[in-house]
Design a protein around this motif. Sequence first.
Motif, short mmCIF file in Angstrom:
data_model
loop_
_atom_site.label_atom_id
_atom_site.label_comp_id
_atom_site.label_asym_id
_atom_site.label_seq_id
_atom_site.Cartn_x
_atom_site.Cartn_y
_atom_site.Cartn_z
N ALA A 128 0.80 -1.23 0.00
CA ALA A 128 0.00 0.00 0.00
C ALA A 128 0.84 1.28 0.00
CB ALA A 128 -0.97 -0.01 1.19
N PRO A 129 1.96 1.36 0.74
CA PRO A 129 2.75 2.60 0.71
C PRO A 129 3.28 2.95 -0.67
CG PRO A 129 3.33 1.29 2.63
CD PRO A 129 2.47 0.42 1.77
N ARG A 130 3.34 1.95 -1.59
CA ARG A 130 3.86 2.21 -2.93
C ARG A 130 2.75 2.60 -3.91
NH1 ARG A 130 6.69 -3.27 -4.27
NH2 ARG A 130 7.11 -2.20 -6.26
N LEU A 131 1.50 2.47 -3.51
CA LEU A 131 0.40 2.76 -4.42
C LEU A 131 0.33 4.23 -4.84
CD1 LEU A 131 -2.54 0.55 -3.05
CD2 LEU A 131 -0.90 0.06 -4.86
N PRO A 132 0.54 5.19 -3.93
CA PRO A 132 0.47 6.59 -4.37
C PRO A 132 1.45 6.91 -5.49
CG PRO A 132 0.34 6.47 -1.98
CD PRO A 132 0.67 5.09 -2.46
N GLU A 133 2.65 6.33 -5.46
CA GLU A 133 3.62 6.58 -6.51
C GLU A 133 3.13 6.05 -7.86
OE1 GLU A 133 8.27 5.50 -7.71
OE2 GLU A 133 7.43 4.84 -5.79
N LEU A 134 2.54 4.84 -7.85
CA LEU A 134 1.98 4.28 -9.08
C LEU A 134 0.86 5.17 -9.60
CD1 LEU A 134 1.57 2.05 -11.20
CD2 LEU A 134 0.11 0.87 -9.54
N LEU A 135 -0.02 5.61 -8.72
CA LEU A 135 -1.14 6.46 -9.14
C LEU A 135 -0.65 7.80 -9.66
CD1 LEU A 135 -3.62 5.65 -6.24
CD2 LEU A 135 -3.84 4.96 -8.63
N HIS A 136 0.43 8.33 -9.06
CA HIS A 136 1.01 9.58 -9.54
C HIS A 136 1.53 9.40 -10.97
CE1 HIS A 136 3.24 13.35 -9.59
NE2 HIS A 136 4.31 12.67 -9.97
N ASP A 137 2.19 8.27 -11.25
CA ASP A 137 2.68 8.01 -12.59
C ASP A 137 1.52 7.80 -13.57
OD1 ASP A 137 5.21 8.23 -11.63
OD2 ASP A 137 5.63 6.07 -11.59
N LEU A 138 0.45 7.16 -13.11
CA LEU A 138 -0.74 6.99 -13.95
C LEU A 138 -1.34 8.35 -14.29
CD1 LEU A 138 -2.99 5.39 -15.33
CD2 LEU A 138 -4.08 5.14 -13.07
N ALA A 139 -1.39 9.24 -13.31
CA ALA A 139 -1.92 10.58 -13.56
C ALA A 139 -1.09 11.30 -14.61
CB ALA A 139 -1.94 11.38 -12.25
N GLY A 140 0.24 11.17 -14.53
CA GLY A 140 1.11 11.78 -15.52
C GLY A 140 0.86 11.22 -16.91
N ALA A 141 0.66 9.91 -16.99
CA ALA A 141 0.40 9.27 -18.28
C ALA A 141 -0.94 9.70 -18.85
CB ALA A 141 0.45 7.74 -18.12
N MET A 142 -1.95 9.85 -18.01
CA MET A 142 -3.26 10.31 -18.47
C MET A 142 -3.18 11.74 -18.98
SD MET A 142 -5.33 7.76 -18.16
CE MET A 142 -6.91 8.57 -18.39
N ALA A 143 -2.44 12.58 -18.27
CA ALA A 143 -2.32 13.99 -18.68
C ALA A 143 -1.58 14.12 -20.01
CB ALA A 143 -1.60 14.78 -17.61
N ALA A 144 -0.67 13.19 -20.31
CA ALA A 144 0.13 13.26 -21.53
C ALA A 144 -0.49 12.47 -22.69
CB ALA A 144 1.54 12.73 -21.26
#
Length: 358
Positions: free
Chosen positions: A333-349
Amino acid sequence: MPTAATAPTAHDTGDAVPRLSHTFDITAVDREVVERIVAALHEVARSCRFDDRGWLLTPDEETLVRLEKRADELGLVDHEAAEELRGERLDAAAGLREGTPRTEAEADELAVAAARTALRLLNGSHLEPRSHYLLTELSPEGVRVEPADDGEKGWSGTGLTVTAWDEEGTSSLDFGMPDAVGGTEPPVTWGSVTHDGPAGLLTGTGEVKLPGRGAWLRSATGELRFSTGDWYTSVAGRGGDRPARLRADHAIAAVDAWLAPTAGEDGRWSVEAVLDVRGKGVFRPVVAASVWAATASFRRAERRAARLGTEEPTTRQRLDRSALAWDRIARNAPRLPELLHDLAGAMAAAGPREGSRD
């Protein structure tokens, strides 16, 4: 490793109404981690972009596979199963292009297998109140897929309307299946989902009214409530309401299900899951007998599996596997925010894909 303090067990509540329960011993997750995950989910929602026709732009296939593999490492998805599903979708699309279906039914099956889920912003600005979306299925050419069976068309598109969006306050979303905005037919299923950020409270309500005769048998309502605050209060032994609860109401029965966590050994959570089904009026003994029969069936299946050594998992084994799956996610679970942050970057791009969309 999770342990079942009890198998799926029926308890007599005192009025001949059985109650099913099961206890899980699972890995705990810090509240601060949960709050970071929620914030990261908000970031993903904010990062969504739409093309000039309103369709959600998604990352390219290579980026999606990379993110999917990371999600598999964290226990969120099964990468092999996803790859298999992609292969089946590509095969179905190829079959449609080559004209291999011999009957209309086969063509319909291939069309469904080749379709992918898509989101379209129909009205308003993204995440603004009154913005309206359509969740639907698209063919490989980008055309909306409509089921051939009239009985299934009510589920072919879901309408979503933002009624409030405040990440520091309350956000809420209404849904309807099928999408009824601007149409003449009422939805078959509708309801709302609300998240109160400061209170850490997620609630959902829904109602189903299937068309046809016997409307009283085809209607039901439901309500889901999950409180982060009550969950951690219960774990700390300070009482509070049941933090996770599902209630459903039908003409013949009422369902009440909940989770009750306490602090277990070595910092783990001991979570009791309870299912209470009560018949109404003349249906009361029928429903009670049905629950008792289901419980007896579970026990017979477990004894048979133990005696024959069959590979088919029992109900207890399925529940324990669910606990194991949760343990893997909780540890990561502590690693999930980092994955979601990268997903957000991919969605924005993300940029537009080839193919027309109607």
